[in-house]
Design a protein around this motif. Structure first.
Motif, PDB file in Angstrom:
ATOM      1  N   LEU A 199       0.829  -1.203   0.000  1.00  0.00           N
ATOM      2  CA  LEU A 199       0.000   0.000   0.000  1.00  0.00           C
ATOM      3  C   LEU A 199       0.868   1.260   0.000  1.00  0.00           C
ATOM      4  O   LEU A 199       0.633   2.203  -0.761  1.00  0.00           O
ATOM      5  CB  LEU A 199      -0.915   0.013   1.225  1.00  0.00           C
ATOM      6  N   VAL A 200       1.886   1.273   0.859  1.00  0.00           N
ATOM      7  CA  VAL A 200       2.745   2.448   0.973  1.00  0.00           C
ATOM      8  C   VAL A 200       3.638   2.581  -0.255  1.00  0.00           C
ATOM      9  O   VAL A 200       3.835   3.686  -0.772  1.00  0.00           O
ATOM     10  CB  VAL A 200       3.588   2.378   2.258  1.00  0.00           C
ATOM     11  N   VAL A 201       4.182   1.465  -0.725  1.00  0.00           N
ATOM     12  CA  VAL A 201       5.012   1.501  -1.931  1.00  0.00           C
ATOM     13  C   VAL A 201       4.217   2.051  -3.109  1.00  0.00           C
ATOM     14  O   VAL A 201       4.690   2.935  -3.848  1.00  0.00           O
ATOM     15  CB  VAL A 201       5.561   0.099  -2.241  1.00  0.00           C
ATOM     16  N   ASP A 202       3.005   1.561  -3.313  1.00  0.00           N
ATOM     17  CA  ASP A 202       2.178   2.031  -4.427  1.00  0.00           C
ATOM     18  C   ASP A 202       1.862   3.513  -4.296  1.00  0.00           C
ATOM     19  O   ASP A 202       1.883   4.259  -5.286  1.00  0.00           O
ATOM     20  CB  ASP A 202       0.881   1.226  -4.501  1.00  0.00           C
ATOM     21  N   ARG A 203       1.552   3.972  -3.063  1.00  0.00           N
ATOM     22  CA  ARG A 203       1.242   5.393  -2.860  1.00  0.00           C
ATOM     23  C   ARG A 203       2.478   6.253  -3.145  1.00  0.00           C
ATOM     24  O   ARG A 203       2.383   7.288  -3.814  1.00  0.00           O
ATOM     25  CB  ARG A 203       0.746   5.613  -1.434  1.00  0.00           C
ATOM     26  N   ASP A 204       3.641   5.826  -2.664  1.00  0.00           N
ATOM     27  CA  ASP A 204       4.858   6.609  -2.887  1.00  0.00           C
ATOM     28  C   ASP A 204       5.217   6.670  -4.364  1.00  0.00           C
ATOM     29  O   ASP A 204       5.688   7.699  -4.858  1.00  0.00           O
ATOM     30  CB  ASP A 204       6.015   6.009  -2.087  1.00  0.00           C
ATOM     31  N   ARG A 205       4.991   5.575  -5.069  1.00  0.00           N
ATOM     32  CA  ARG A 205       5.274   5.581  -6.509  1.00  0.00           C
ATOM     33  C   ARG A 205       4.273   6.460  -7.267  1.00  0.00           C
ATOM     34  O   ARG A 205       4.633   7.121  -8.242  1.00  0.00           O
ATOM     35  CB  ARG A 205       5.260   4.152  -7.046  1.00  0.00           C
ATOM     36  N   GLU A 206       3.043   6.460  -6.794  1.00  0.00           N
ATOM     37  CA  GLU A 206       2.037   7.339  -7.396  1.00  0.00           C
ATOM     38  C   GLU A 206       2.443   8.799  -7.196  1.00  0.00           C
ATOM     39  O   GLU A 206       2.299   9.623  -8.106  1.00  0.00           O
ATOM     40  CB  GLU A 206       0.674   7.066  -6.757  1.00  0.00           C
ATOM     41  N   ILE A 207       2.962   9.119  -6.022  1.00  0.00           N
ATOM     42  CA  ILE A 207       3.428  10.480  -5.753  1.00  0.00           C
ATOM     43  C   ILE A 207       4.615  10.820  -6.649  1.00  0.00           C
ATOM     44  O   ILE A 207       4.703  11.917  -7.215  1.00  0.00           O
ATOM     45  CB  ILE A 207       3.808  10.627  -4.263  1.00  0.00           C
ATOM     46  N   ALA A 208       5.548   9.859  -6.777  1.00  0.00           N
ATOM     47  CA  ALA A 208       6.748  10.101  -7.586  1.00  0.00           C
ATOM     48  C   ALA A 208       6.407  10.283  -9.062  1.00  0.00           C
ATOM     49  O   ALA A 208       7.056  11.082  -9.766  1.00  0.00           O
ATOM     50  CB  ALA A 208       7.726   8.944  -7.405  1.00  0.00           C
ATOM     51  N   ARG A 209       5.393   9.560  -9.547  1.00  0.00           N
ATOM     52  CA  ARG A 209       5.012   9.658 -10.964  1.00  0.00           C
ATOM     53  C   ARG A 209       4.139  10.872 -11.257  1.00  0.00           C
ATOM     54  O   ARG A 209       3.929  11.223 -12.421  1.00  0.00           O
ATOM     55  CB  ARG A 209       4.244   8.397 -11.391  1.00  0.00           C
ATOM     56  N   PHE A 210       3.632  11.494 -10.215  1.00  0.00           N
ATOM     57  CA  PHE A 210       2.640  12.542 -10.395  1.00  0.00           C
ATOM     58  C   PHE A 210       3.223  13.744 -11.157  1.00  0.00           C
ATOM     59  O   PHE A 210       4.327  14.208 -10.858  1.00  0.00           O
ATOM     60  CB  PHE A 210       2.123  13.007  -9.028  1.00  0.00           C
ATOM     61  N   VAL A 211       2.492  14.184 -12.138  1.00  0.00           N
ATOM     62  CA  VAL A 211       2.863  15.386 -12.893  1.00  0.00           C
ATOM     63  C   VAL A 211       1.820  16.458 -12.610  1.00  0.00           C
ATOM     64  O   VAL A 211       0.644  16.294 -12.929  1.00  0.00           O
ATOM     65  CB  VAL A 211       2.931  15.100 -14.408  1.00  0.00           C
ATOM     66  N   SER A 212       2.257  17.536 -11.995  1.00  0.00           N
ATOM     67  CA  SER A 212       1.325  18.603 -11.623  1.00  0.00           C
ATOM     68  C   SER A 212       0.862  19.365 -12.856  1.00  0.00           C
ATOM     69  O   SER A 212       1.655  19.675 -13.751  1.00  0.00           O
ATOM     70  CB  SER A 212       2.009  19.561 -10.639  1.00  0.00           C
ATOM     71  N   LEU A 213      -0.421  19.642 -12.909  1.00  0.00           N
ATOM     72  CA  LEU A 213      -1.003  20.402 -14.014  1.00  0.00           C
ATOM     73  C   LEU A 213      -1.548  21.732 -13.491  1.00  0.00           C
ATOM     74  O   LEU A 213      -2.156  21.780 -12.427  1.00  0.00           O
ATOM     75  CB  LEU A 213      -2.139  19.614 -14.669  1.00  0.00           C
ATOM     76  N   PRO A 214      -1.327  22.804 -14.247  1.00  0.00           N
ATOM     77  CA  PRO A 214      -1.876  24.102 -13.822  1.00  0.00           C
ATOM     78  C   PRO A 214      -3.374  24.193 -14.121  1.00  0.00           C
ATOM     79  O   PRO A 214      -3.861  23.612 -15.103  1.00  0.00           O
ATOM     80  CB  PRO A 214      -1.078  25.106 -14.658  1.00  0.00           C
ATOM     81  N   PHE A 215      -4.094  24.874 -13.273  1.00  0.00           N
ATOM     82  CA  PHE A 215      -5.492  25.197 -13.557  1.00  0.00           C
ATOM     83  C   PHE A 215      -5.805  26.540 -12.915  1.00  0.00           C
ATOM     84  O   PHE A 215      -5.019  27.063 -12.122  1.00  0.00           O
ATOM     85  CB  PHE A 215      -6.439  24.088 -13.079  1.00  0.00           C
ATOM     86  N   TRP A 216      -6.942  27.094 -13.264  1.00  0.00           N
ATOM     87  CA  TRP A 216      -7.287  28.439 -12.812  1.00  0.00           C
ATOM     88  C   TRP A 216      -8.677  28.450 -12.189  1.00  0.00           C
ATOM     89  O   TRP A 216      -9.587  27.756 -12.658  1.00  0.00           O
ATOM     90  CB  TRP A 216      -7.230  29.425 -13.991  1.00  0.00           C
ATOM     91  N   ALA A 217      -8.793  29.183 -11.120  1.00  0.00           N
ATOM     92  CA  ALA A 217     -10.072  29.334 -10.424  1.00  0.00           C
ATOM     93  C   ALA A 217     -10.302  30.818 -10.148  1.00  0.00           C
ATOM     94  O   ALA A 217      -9.347  31.615 -10.107  1.00  0.00           O
ATOM     95  CB  ALA A 217     -10.074  28.544  -9.122  1.00  0.00           C
ATOM     96  N   ILE A 218     -11.542  31.180  -9.956  1.00  0.00           N
ATOM     97  CA  ILE A 218     -11.888  32.578  -9.674  1.00  0.00           C
ATOM     98  C   ILE A 218     -12.821  32.621  -8.472  1.00  0.00           C
ATOM     99  O   ILE A 218     -13.866  31.956  -8.454  1.00  0.00           O
ATOM    100  CB  ILE A 218     -12.584  33.248 -10.880  1.00  0.00           C
TER     101      ILE A 218
END
Length: 675
Positions: A199-218
């Motif tokens: 569970l922890v290994v999968d979560r950490d790998r998900e975090i490592a693979r994560f690519v942040s995307l920009p978005f906009w809110a008002i």
């Protein structure tokens, strides 16, 4: 002579008092025709491999698999004196009352002693949920027949032997394969600990693979009748992701400019809904660990230790290792006594007690959902708060609050959603107005319920709005944001994930079985599993989070998929249910597990581990590189020149690192409780 066999000395003392056995003797209490004695947990344990054959003392691939034909126990050396007392009393007994903890493990603690010592007389079972005098006397008047709880022993023994087969064989196998790849530590494998680690290994790998995307809110600040409130922009279709976030900055910029230019907005619609929330259930252990981790910052083992102390030492709360938050309907009769005990314990809660409806029956009272144990609640007798530590007091107050909440009204609030138009754009404003505080006044800090979602995060009270009325635009805030990666697990969240692991299993039958058994591990073992993973260096503390080490990731990639799959536990639980129902024999189950383990050993015997060796600091004595090893106190850095140089360092960074000398920890076979 009647002998009462308890699990711990503190239990023995409390039960002896209720039975009038006041004479303190070596390892027991005595009275007319009765002796009350105890274990100290397990007095005997499953024999290690070398008891079956001396060749198993050395870890070697050619000696695997290790498959006992006739299972043996050995007396634990550290409690051998107490074992001798119990054996002598069992030899003299004409009748026996089992008074160990009321669960599978407690049943096994007693029954393994009975079998090992050869007692063959009549047996009755004392089934306790609290250790205060009134509860003990009530249970003594309703002893169960031996056969009613004997299947619990068969289930516990089956699971214990299967865990032994996996732990002893696969831990040795992968440790030896790891050594071939240059890793010096023990690679421990277990039916519960390995899926938990995954569970922890999968979560950490998900975090490592994560690519942040920009978005906009008002966010738009509006005003009506002199009162300000906030509304959120609803992006138009075609520029959003699946969650409704705007991914196109020009679209958001244009919308913000138009709303600033408009200067005014108009309410399109207003919908108000009255929401009624019932109180949360009394705590089961897992939920208590989650809440204490989140609100009090406690480790899961620390929470269990505190809950055990409140039960055993302070007699303030009921049995803590419960997997159910529900209460039996028969306990409605105890409500007046429990409330009086709570008030006598802490007169400061009188204003709250006076508001309770003692006749109210919440959803917590449900015989159909009570398991072997019920929710953790205050006991029938007053406790002494002054003897509790600060942390014990905090946990006691949480348990007390969840019980008192059952007798308070529903929490009620009006949720209002207003749709607003501004400069050709759509806005939404959400408000919440509390109508009845209800049970939330019992909780020190109101916590959002899972069902509220967005509603409980919005605390603003909207002005009196209605369709077609105008609002002024006071401020338009365009916010450039980024999507965030999943958060790493805390210990409390990891316990929650272990309980809810069914959602990761695709087979519908196995998923349902995991739901019925509340996931992997038990309320009694989850804290021990996490502590073991931390001690071995597979999990690392990073603030309040736990992260997987490089070794953990290597191990998860190397072990058979079935070992890391929680579905395996579901299959086991199905078999254990069959054993309890008399549809499968203990020996049949163990034979199947032996054959499976033998197959896995044969399959992986020649495997090569592509292991990432942990990079440690230099030896403080000679400056050579260090390697991660495991000893009695857990993982540590050991000089690569050992035994010529015996310098060591702790795994966790410390402000002052002092070199120590001594022999590195010897190989340790996994214990039954570590799975």
């Amino acid at each position: 002579m009647r002998v009462v066999l308890c699990e711990k000395p503190s239990q023995g003392k409390d039960i002896a008092k209720a039975l009038g056995a006041h004479q303190r003797e070596a390892g027991c209490y005595g009275g007319p025709g009765i002796k009350v004695t105890w274990g100290i947990g397990h007095l005997i344990e499953a024999a290690p491999p070398e008891v079956y054959d001396e060749q198993y003392r050395r870890w070697a691939l050619e000696t695997l698999p290790i498959l006992p034909q006739h299972w043996q126990w050995v007396v634990k050396t550290q409690t051998a004196v107490q074992f001798k007392v119990v054996r002598q009393l069992l030899a003299q007994a004409t009748e026996l009352v089992i008074a160990t903890d009321a669960d599978r493990e407690g049943e096994m603690i007693a029954r393994e002693l009975i079998e090992y010592c050869g007692y063959r007389g009549p047996i009755q079972r004392l089934w306790l949920s609290a250790l205060n005098d009134a509860s003990i006397r009530k249970a003594l008047g309703a002893l169960k027949a031996s056969h009613e709880t004997l299947p619990l022993y068969h289930c516990a023994l089956a699971r214990s032997r299967a865990d032994w087969l996996i732990g002893m064989n696969l831990s040795r196998l992968f440790t030896l394969l790891g050594r071939q790849a240059g890793y010096e530590g023990v690679l421990s494998v277990g039916r519960v600990q390995t899926p938990t680690l995954k569970l922890v290994v999968d979560r950490d790998r998900e975090i490592a693979r994560f690519v942040s995307l920009p978005f906009w809110a008002i966010d738009v600040t509006l005003a009506h009748a002199g009162r300000s409130f906030t509304a959120n922009w609803i992006p138009p279709d075609g520029c959003t992701d699946d969650t409704g976030r705007c991914l196109q900055q020009p679209v958001a910029q244009q919308a913000a400019d138009r709303m600033r230019a408009a200067g005014a907005a108009q309410v399109i619609s207003v919908d108000t809904e009255r929401v009624r929330e019932g109180p949360p259930l009394p705590f089961d252990l897992g939920t208590l660990q989650e809440v204490c981790s989140k609100q009090l910052g406690l480790d899961v083992q620390e929470t269990l230790d505190i809950a055990q102390s409140l039960y055993e030492t302070h007699k303030a709360t009921t049995y803590p290792r419960s997997d159910s938050g529900y209460l039996p309907e028969s306990m409605l009769a105890d409500v007046p006594a429990v409330l009086e005990a709570v008030l006598a314990t802490d007169p400061g809660v009188r204003p709250l007690i006076d508001q309770l409806d003692r006749t109210q029956r919440s959803r917590a009272w449900n015989d159909g959902k009570v398991t072997a144990h019920h929710g953790i609640i205050p006991t029938l007798e007053p406790a002494t708060l002054s003897t509790m530590s600060e942390k014990e007091l905090a946990v006691y107050r949480l348990i007390r609050a969840h019980y008192l909440a059952q007798f308070l009204p529903f929490h009620e609030f009006d949720r209002t959603e207003a749709r607003i138009a501004c400069g050709g754009q759509s806005l939404r404003a959400i408000g919440k107005q509390i109508v009845v505080t209800g049970w939330r006044q019992a909780l020190a800090a109101p916590a959002p319920s899972e069902d509220d979602g967005e509603d409980t995060q919005c605390s603003q009270v909207l002005p009196a709005l209605q369709a077609n009325i105008p609002c002024q635009v006071r401020h338009v805030a365009l916010k450039a944001l980024k999507t965030l990666p999943p958060k790493p697990y805390t210990q409390g969240e990891l316990v929650k994930a272990m309980k809810g692991i069914a959602k990761l299993v695709t087979d519908p039958r196995l998923r349902q079985k995991l739901k019925e058994t509340t996931g992997i591990g038990t309320e009694a073992t989850r804290a021990n599993i996490i502590s073991g993973l931390l001690a071995r260096g597979y999990l690392l503390r990073k603030g309040r989070a736990v992260r997987a080490s490089d070794t953990a990731m290597t191990l998860i990639d190397a072990v058979p998929p079935a070992i890391a799959d929680p579905g395996t536990t579901a299959i086991w639980e199905q078999a254990l249910d069959m054993i309890e129902a008399g549809q499968m024999g203990l020996d049949t189950f163990v034979e199947k597990q032996s054959a499976w383990v033998a197959q896995l050993v044969q399959q992986y015997r020649g495997a090569t581990l592509a292991i990432r060796l942990p990079q440690g600091p230099h030896c403080p004595l000679c400056g050579a590189p260090t390697r991660q090893r495991s000893g009695k106190t857990g993982a540590f850095w050991s000089c690569s020149r050992y035994p010529d140089c015996k310098g060591t360092l702790p795994i966790s960074p410390a402000k002052t690192r002092r070199a120590s000398s001594g022999k590195a920890g010897a190989e340790r076979t996994p214990s039954r409780r570590s799975h």
